[in-house]
Design a protein around this motif. Structure first.
Motif, PDB file in Angstrom:
ATOM      1  N   GLN A 101      -4.003   3.747  -0.750  1.00  0.00           N
ATOM      2  CA  GLN A 101      -4.198   3.003  -1.992  1.00  0.00           C
ATOM      3  C   GLN A 101      -3.459   1.675  -1.906  1.00  0.00           C
ATOM      4  O   GLN A 101      -2.415   1.583  -1.276  1.00  0.00           O
ATOM      5  CB  GLN A 101      -3.661   3.808  -3.181  1.00  0.00           C
ATOM      6  N   LYS A 102      -3.958   0.681  -2.587  1.00  0.00           N
ATOM      7  CA  LYS A 102      -3.309  -0.630  -2.633  1.00  0.00           C
ATOM      8  C   LYS A 102      -2.395  -0.705  -3.847  1.00  0.00           C
ATOM      9  O   LYS A 102      -2.736  -0.232  -4.925  1.00  0.00           O
ATOM     10  CB  LYS A 102      -4.343  -1.759  -2.718  1.00  0.00           C
TER      11      LYS A 102
ATOM     12  N   GLN B   6       0.303   5.876   0.478  1.00  0.00           N
ATOM     13  CA  GLN B   6      -0.600   6.991   0.766  1.00  0.00           C
ATOM     14  C   GLN B   6       0.141   8.298   0.560  1.00  0.00           C
ATOM     15  O   GLN B   6       1.285   8.446   0.991  1.00  0.00           O
ATOM     16  CB  GLN B   6      -1.098   6.914   2.208  1.00  0.00           C
TER      17      GLN B   6
ATOM     18  N   GLU C 228       0.825  -1.203   0.000  1.00  0.00           N
ATOM     19  CA  GLU C 228       0.000   0.000   0.000  1.00  0.00           C
ATOM     20  C   GLU C 228       0.864   1.260   0.000  1.00  0.00           C
ATOM     21  O   GLU C 228       2.054   1.221   0.285  1.00  0.00           O
ATOM     22  CB  GLU C 228      -0.954   0.027   1.193  1.00  0.00           C
TER      23      GLU C 228
END
Length: 141
Positions: free
Chosen positions: A83-84, A74, A72
């Protein structure tokens, strides 16, 4: 009908993969990007405190900060949703350390890579010595 469904799946998968690759490219020629690759929350928090304490200098240099972790990422300055991504962390991780800071310039190239805390003084001095930054300062005056 099977072919149409298969093509539809490929299009969705391609769009998903491309969106992950473009997350950082959207900053090209607009922002300098700092990537903090951290599995150590205390080190991450210390780095973020330094950046937040120097918000004006960060803004003047058009800096965006991302936190990358396995699986992930961010954007943390300014803040966005987590977000992945299975590949973004692995793409930038080089050192076998729990903490790493990377500065990416306006042109998308890696300008600085450090395995420990990055002072704002060193960060700003590195950026201010770049030709693009000199041009920004001249154009501002």
């Amino acid at each position: 009908m099977k072919n149409l469904f298969f093509i539809f799946l490929i299009m969705i998968f391609s769009k998903f993969s491309a969106s992950q690759a473009q997350n950082l490219s959207k900053h090209l020629w607009k922002n300098r990007v700092i990537l903090i690759l951290s599995e150590d929350n205390a080190a991450f928090q210390r780095q973020m405190l330094a950046f937040k304490a120097n918000e004006k200098g960060m803004s003047e240099r058009s800096l965006i900060v991302y936190n990358l972790k396995p699986g992930e990422y961010q954007q943390v300055i300014p803040k966005s949703e987590i977000q992945k991504s299975k590949s973004l962390f692995e793409k930038f991780k080089q050192a076998n350390t729990p903490f790493e800071v990377i500065l990416i310039g306006l042109d998308g190239g890696v300008k600085l890579r450090q395995k420990d805390f990055l002072s704002c003084e060193k960060l700003f001095a590195t950026i201010d010595s770049m030709p693009m930054r000199s041009a920004e300062i001249k154009n501002r005056d």
